[in-house]
Design a protein around this motif. Structure first.
Motif, PDB file in Angstrom:
ATOM      1  N   GLU A   1       0.839  -1.209   0.000  1.00  0.00           N
ATOM      2  CA  GLU A   1       0.000   0.000   0.000  1.00  0.00           C
ATOM      3  C   GLU A   1       0.872   1.257   0.000  1.00  0.00           C
ATOM      4  OE1 GLU A   1      -2.353  -0.726   3.482  1.00  0.00           O
ATOM      5  OE2 GLU A   1      -3.997  -1.586   2.324  1.00  0.00           O
TER       6      GLU A   1
ATOM      7  N   ARG B   1      -8.444  -4.679  -4.895  1.00  0.00           N
ATOM      8  CA  ARG B   1      -9.137  -5.137  -3.679  1.00  0.00           C
ATOM      9  C   ARG B   1      -9.782  -3.970  -2.952  1.00  0.00           C
ATOM     10  NH1 ARG B   1      -5.636  -8.042   0.735  1.00  0.00           N
ATOM     11  NH2 ARG B   1      -5.462  -9.576  -0.914  1.00  0.00           N
ATOM     12  N   HIS B   2      -9.057  -2.857  -2.834  1.00  0.00           N
ATOM     13  CA  HIS B   2      -9.609  -1.673  -2.174  1.00  0.00           C
ATOM     14  C   HIS B   2     -10.815  -1.121  -2.943  1.00  0.00           C
ATOM     15  CE1 HIS B   2      -6.758  -1.300   1.070  1.00  0.00           C
ATOM     16  NE2 HIS B   2      -5.746  -1.360   0.218  1.00  0.00           N
TER      17      HIS B   2
ATOM     18  N   GLN C   1     -13.799  -3.287  -2.291  1.00  0.00           N
ATOM     19  CA  GLN C   1     -14.346  -3.032  -0.962  1.00  0.00           C
ATOM     20  C   GLN C   1     -15.187  -1.759  -0.950  1.00  0.00           C
ATOM     21  OE1 GLN C   1     -10.724  -3.033   1.309  1.00  0.00           O
ATOM     22  NE2 GLN C   1     -10.913  -5.207   1.845  1.00  0.00           N
ATOM     23  N   ILE C   2     -14.723  -0.727  -1.641  1.00  0.00           N
ATOM     24  CA  ILE C   2     -15.475   0.533  -1.717  1.00  0.00           C
ATOM     25  C   ILE C   2     -16.795   0.310  -2.446  1.00  0.00           C
ATOM     26  CG2 ILE C   2     -15.492   2.829  -2.789  1.00  0.00           C
ATOM     27  CD1 ILE C   2     -12.413   2.865  -2.209  1.00  0.00           C
TER      28      ILE C   2
ATOM     29  N   VAL D   1      -3.698  -5.002  -4.939  1.00  0.00           N
ATOM     30  CA  VAL D   1      -4.132  -4.323  -3.711  1.00  0.00           C
ATOM     31  C   VAL D   1      -5.112  -3.199  -4.045  1.00  0.00           C
ATOM     32  CG1 VAL D   1      -3.352  -2.838  -1.816  1.00  0.00           C
ATOM     33  CG2 VAL D   1      -2.133  -4.965  -2.335  1.00  0.00           C
ATOM     34  N   LYS D   2      -4.819  -2.430  -5.087  1.00  0.00           N
ATOM     35  CA  LYS D   2      -5.726  -1.345  -5.479  1.00  0.00           C
ATOM     36  C   LYS D   2      -7.078  -1.901  -5.924  1.00  0.00           C
ATOM     37  CE  LYS D   2      -2.366   2.201  -6.671  1.00  0.00           C
ATOM     38  NZ  LYS D   2      -1.834   3.070  -7.718  1.00  0.00           N
TER      39      LYS D   2
END
Length: 92
Positions: free
Chosen positions: A29, A70-71, A74-75, A67-68
């Motif tokens: 991150e 996944r974020h 989630q949003i 990772v981006k």
């Protein structure tokens, strides 16, 4: 991507200090904030006495993308849950 091993983000640019993390996720991150300078950044995953697994280049870029994504997911899921709750409240 969580780990109990020590992780060091090493930046080859002069004047940029190394930064240590307790998890690979946190390191990725952090590195994602500097994705324009990836050619000068490595993640050193400590695997033993003076032994490292080095993550850099395309492998590091792929981890940042993961990772981006996944974020973002989630949003989007959180937003959909809020919308669903609002619609359920309006219907009752």
């Amino acid at each position: 991507m969580n780990s109990t091993m020590r992780i060091t983000v090493h930046n080859w640019f002069d004047g940029t200090p190394n930064k240590k993390f307790g998890s690979l996720l946190n390191a990725v991150e952090y590195v994602g904030k500097f994705s324009s300078d990836l050619r000068a950044i490595e993640i050193l995953y400590h695997i033993g006495d003076h032994q490292y697994r080095i993550i850099s280049g395309n492998e590091l870029a792929a981890m940042i993308t993961q990772v981006k994504a996944r974020h973002l997911l989630q949003i989007l899921l959180a937003s959909a849950a809020v919308t669903h709750e609002r619609q359920a409240a309006q219907a009752s």
